[in-house]
Design a protein around this motif. Structure first.
Motif, PDB file in Angstrom:
ATOM      1  N   LYS A 175      40.365   4.813  34.054  1.00 53.01           N
ATOM      2  CA  LYS A 175      41.459   5.588  33.462  1.00 53.01           C
ATOM      3  C   LYS A 175      41.016   7.001  33.116  1.00 53.01           C
ATOM      4  O   LYS A 175      41.767   7.961  33.330  1.00 53.01           O
ATOM      5  CB  LYS A 175      41.963   4.875  32.200  1.00 53.01           C
ATOM      6  N   SER A 176      39.800   7.151  32.600  1.00 50.73           N
ATOM      7  CA  SER A 176      39.324   8.471  32.194  1.00 50.73           C
ATOM      8  C   SER A 176      39.295   9.451  33.367  1.00 50.73           C
ATOM      9  O   SER A 176      39.497  10.653  33.179  1.00 50.73           O
ATOM     10  CB  SER A 176      37.930   8.365  31.575  1.00 50.73           C
ATOM     11  N   GLU A 177      39.067   8.946  34.588  1.00 56.52           N
ATOM     12  CA  GLU A 177      39.088   9.806  35.777  1.00 56.52           C
ATOM     13  C   GLU A 177      40.514  10.056  36.251  1.00 56.52           C
ATOM     14  O   GLU A 177      40.871  11.172  36.635  1.00 56.52           O
ATOM     15  CB  GLU A 177      38.273   9.171  36.896  1.00 56.52           C
TER      16      GLU A 177
ATOM     17  N   GLN B   7      43.211  10.194  34.534  1.00 57.14           N
ATOM     18  CA  GLN B   7      43.944  11.088  33.636  1.00 57.14           C
ATOM     19  C   GLN B   7      43.582  12.557  33.819  1.00 57.14           C
ATOM     20  O   GLN B   7      44.254  13.426  33.258  1.00 57.14           O
ATOM     21  CB  GLN B   7      43.710  10.670  32.182  1.00 57.14           C
ATOM     22  N   GLN B   8      42.565  12.843  34.606  1.00 54.06           N
ATOM     23  CA  GLN B   8      42.204  14.226  34.882  1.00 54.06           C
ATOM     24  C   GLN B   8      43.120  14.864  35.928  1.00 54.06           C
ATOM     25  O   GLN B   8      43.085  16.081  36.123  1.00 54.06           O
ATOM     26  CB  GLN B   8      40.747  14.303  35.357  1.00 54.06           C
TER      27      GLN B   8
ATOM     28  N   SER C  35      48.991  12.807  34.665  1.00 53.37           N
ATOM     29  CA  SER C  35      48.345  12.677  33.350  1.00 53.37           C
ATOM     30  C   SER C  35      49.349  12.572  32.206  1.00 53.37           C
ATOM     31  O   SER C  35      49.043  12.013  31.147  1.00 53.37           O
ATOM     32  CB  SER C  35      47.397  13.859  33.110  1.00 53.37           C
TER      33      SER C  35
ATOM     34  N   ASP D 297      39.755   1.506  30.004  1.00 50.56           N
ATOM     35  CA  ASP D 297      39.194   2.424  30.986  1.00 50.56           C
ATOM     36  C   ASP D 297      38.934   1.696  32.308  1.00 50.56           C
ATOM     37  O   ASP D 297      39.233   2.213  33.378  1.00 50.56           O
ATOM     38  CB  ASP D 297      37.903   3.047  30.465  1.00 50.56           C
TER      39      ASP D 297
END
Length: 234
Positions: free
Chosen positions: A135-137, A139-140, A145, A155
């Motif tokens: 998820k952290s990638e 959302q970039q 996003s 994540d």
């Protein structure tokens, strides 16, 4: 060119013997018939556009494949087709796998329709291409996003067990959750096998099929609980 069983076996990574079995009882048969006096809703199930592993078998072993150029065009064409039908979706639900996110973006990203990301409609964990991106990638990417639902994802959100054993249970819980949601017209952008658990057959890339379901919004947006029984193959 007509698809053969071996074509389906290679592209979908489904054992040939499974393809030869009679159709299983779908989740739709269990859930999608309401009483005449019940309030109903429309759910439009959409399979993502053509992705790399739909073209070349080697990409079945590549993590979280994107759409091909053809797949992007398919998604745009699908969005235009649905717009021409004057469908006003209350919400679009999408799998977090990249091919589904891209399909959703190109089909619905400029329509102003609320879009929600949910791992409940991701593909079964069959091959490496069904392993997601953290998820952290994801959302970039500014394309998605701002969509809803990210707060509900871990994540590492994809199934962790190879050959997911509860795919049909997850599908039934997902349908029950759809029935309880408050929206009356819903689009779901998902995948071949997971959608087949619900419809009883595979959709081609970037095609859609509508089911009418009961509208029972008592629980509204409560998450699926996965406590429904798997239908037996008939």
């Amino acid at each position: 060119r007509h698809l053969t069983l071996m074509d389906l076996h290679e592209v979908l990574s489904i054992p040939v013997e499974e393809l030869l079995l009679p159709p299983s009882k779908s989740t739709a048969e269990n859930f999608c018939f309401g009483e005449a006096d019940e309030e109903m809703k429309e759910v439009w199930f959409i399979r993502h556009g053509e992705a790399l592993h739909n073209v070349k078998k080697k990409y079945l072993h590549t993590r979280d494949n994107p759409l091909t150029e053809k797949g992007v065009e398919q998604a745009k064409d699908l969005g235009a087709e649905l717009a021409s039908k004057h469908l006003n979706f209350d919400v679009v639900l999408t799998s977090p796998l990249l091919r589904a996110l891209q399909t959703t973006y190109h089909a619905f990203g400029t329509t102003g329709t609320p879009i929600e990301v949910t791992a409940q409609c991701t593909e079964r964990y069959k091959t490496q291409c069904d392993v997601g991106t953290p998820k952290s990638e994801l959302q970039q990417s500014p394309e998605w996003s701002s969509w809803h639902g990210w707060d509900c994802l871990e994540d590492k959100w994809w199934p962790t067990e190879r050959e997911e054993k509860d795919g049909k249970v997850r599908a039934e819980a997902f349908v029950s959750w759809l029935e309880r949601r408050p929206e009356k017209t819903i689009a779901v952008v998902g995948h071949g096998q997971f959608t087949a658990y619900i419809l009883g057959h595979f959709l081609r890339n970037a095609t859609t099929e509508m089911l009418t379901m009961r509208h029972t919004p008592d629980g509204e947006n409560q998450a699926p609980d996965g406590e429904h029984q798997v239908p037996d193959r008939t």
